[in-house]
Design an enzyme around this catalytic site. Structure first.
Site, PDB file in Angstrom:
ATOM      1  CD  GLU A 237      31.820  37.384  49.470  1.00 49.06           C
ATOM      2  OE1 GLU A 237      30.918  37.701  48.234  1.00 49.06           O
ATOM      3  OE2 GLU A 237      32.686  36.607  49.003  1.00 49.06           O
ATOM      4  CE  LYS A 253      34.024  35.886  41.499  1.00 50.85           C
ATOM      5  NZ  LYS A 253      34.380  35.067  42.924  1.00 50.85           N
TER       6      LYS A 253
END
Length: 436
Positions: A237, A253
């Site tokens: 990420e 997410k």
């Protein structure tokens, strides 16, 4: 390169592990290596960002380092009245101003809240060339030293037994308590994390990094050493990137396990994640949070979402990733952009200030560098920072080894499924350590 640099007491190696494309790789680099510290800056949360800005203005050079999660105390300060968990009947306990709060957990690893350094040597590994810059040495000499260096052989690390801070039953009960906060309207979503730790561990962090890179190659990987503290990071990420005046954030997410043994099943896992109403709800809440953060420092109307609900494959999981961009207000320093967005919404939840309080009340470990960021700033003020997840943290002097995992909790979350998601996210770490 890394074998040559690993003896330095301060070094940072950033590796995109061969992932192609703007969405996942550092701008133009296959790898970046910073070794040795000509100058450094360290500060605890409080006035860290302001002091960091002042320091950076006098060191407009390559900067490498980290932001620890503890800076949340500076960016999301607690109000005078805060919840301190629940009483036996599920009602929130309150801590009044001046009243003692529950004892805060310690951080046995001990990375500073904020640390950056001007490296003595920077090496840029591009697809077709290498660039070496050095303050006090001849780049050609460094190249010859690296060429003569024999890479360390990867060693097998004996399996390590980790102790969880929560039993499975305690974890499930805590998720239930957090869902009652959501039902009361305290928050919409909260990223809740748990730690697994081991004491009296003797290992070679460099060897562990090699094993983790092999077991779980991810585009924002990092090997980072600060004296006796080590980070072995296999993050997928990006937190925040700045190119010129353009800011870009890519929150994750939504997670689904891979099924490598069956291509059809593996494809169904990706399709199920793409359709998942729960994961989409989590993702869009974080996207809205990032949009709000960027709007604080961006030209009005410039914040956009070029991609929403993208599903990307990684070694052990599929992840749902969205991209949010904006144009930085003229005259706004890059440290102000970081401050406006920290801590990253994917590791907190929404609304950010309230969930930061709940994280402090319910988690049993200080996050430290976990769910912070590691990365670099160029001499012209461009930057790229990851999110420190899927990582092992090690303190050599105390022989303490730790990893943390978490997931986004909503009212619709199944506590048992959230617990299993945490275990899936730790699969790469366990494989690297020889654990099943």
């Amino acid at each position: 390169m890394l074998t040559w640099a690993s003896p330095f007491n301060i070094c940072c190696f950033l590796d995109n592990q061969g992932y192609p494309g703007q969405a996942s790789s550092p701008a133009g680099f296959e790898c970046l290596l910073a070794a040795g510290a000509a100058h450094s800056f360290s500060a605890p949360a409080g006035d860290a960002f302001s002091a960091f800005k002042t320091w950076s203005l006098t060191h407009q050079d390559w900067l490498f380092g980290h932001l620890g999660y503890g800076l949340a105390a500076e960016t999301e300060p607690a109000p005078t009245i805060a919840s301190a968990g629940e009483d036996p009947e599920g009602r929130p306990r309150l801590v009044q101003a001046g009243q003692a709060a529950p004892p805060a957990p310690t951080d046995p690893i001990g990375f500073p809240d904020l640390f950056f350094f001007v490296p003595q040597t920077v090496i840029e590994l591009h697809p077709d060339h290498i660039r070496i810059g050095a303050l006090h040495a001849d780049p050609e000499t460094i190249w010859q030293e690296i060429s003569r260096t024999t890479p360390k052989e990867a060693k097998t690390t004996p399996p390590i037994t980790f102790t969880p801070r929560f039993t499975r039953e305690e974890y499930l009960a805590t998720i239930g308590a957090l869902q009652r906060h959501i039902l009361r309207g305290d928050c919409y979503e909260i990223n809740f994390c748990q730690e697994f730790f081991a004491r009296s561990v003797t290992l070679d962090p460099f060897t562990v990094w090699q094993a983790l890179s092999k077991a779980s190659p991810n585009p924002f990987s990092a090997f980072y050493r600060l004296d006796d503290r080590y980070l072995c990071c296999a993050s997928p990420e990006r937190f925040l990137k700045k190119t010129g005046a353009t800011l870009l954030s890519q929150p994750i997410k939504g997670t689904a396990p891979r099924a490598h043994e069956d291509a059809e099943t593996d494809g169904l896992q990706a399709a199920a994640l793409r359709r998942s109403a729960k994961d989409r709800a989590e993702n869009v809440m974080v996207v809205d949070l990032v949009r709000n953060d960027l709007a604080r420092v961006c030209i009005p109307g410039s914040v956009q979402v070029p991609e929403l609900f993208g599903v990307y494959p990684f070694p052990h999981v599929y992840q749902m990733i969205s991209t949010v961009t904006g144009e930085l207000l003229p005259g706004t320093h890059w440290t102000e952009a970081i401050r406006a967005c920290f801590p990253m919404g994917s590791m907190t939840g929404a609304p950010k200030n309230r969930v930061v309080q709940l994280i402090a009340q319910y988690e049993r470990s200080r996050r430290g560098l976990f769910s912070g960021a590691v990365g670099y700033v160029t001499p012209n003020g461009d930057l790229d920072l990851n999110v420190v997840i899927r990582s092992l943290l090690y303190e050599r002097q105390t022989a303490y080894l730790s990893y943390q995992v978490g997931s986004g909790i909503t009212w619709y979350s199944d506590p048992a499924a959230e617990y299993e998601e945490c275990l899936v996210k730790a699969a790469g770490i366990k494989k690297a350590l020889g654990n099943t």
